[in-house]
Design a protein around this motif. Sequence first.
Motif: not given
Length: 59
Positions: A47-59
């Motif tokens: 995720i750190k590699t593509v952090h600008h392309l993805v959105e991360v949410t906790n479930i």
Amino acid sequence: MAKIKITQIKSRINAPKVQKATLDALGLRKMHQSKVMEDTPSIRGMIKTVHHLVEVTNI
């Protein structure tokens, strides 16, 4: 173990090959596609590699 939802929010068209390969490894091939995964250090590194392309949410 905690779960996270990863959603691709930006296009991969102008991204370098390494970032495209990382998105493929995460299972994200289209815009607005989401995957639910375990929150592990290896996934966090991807995720750190593509952090600008993805959105991360906790479930």
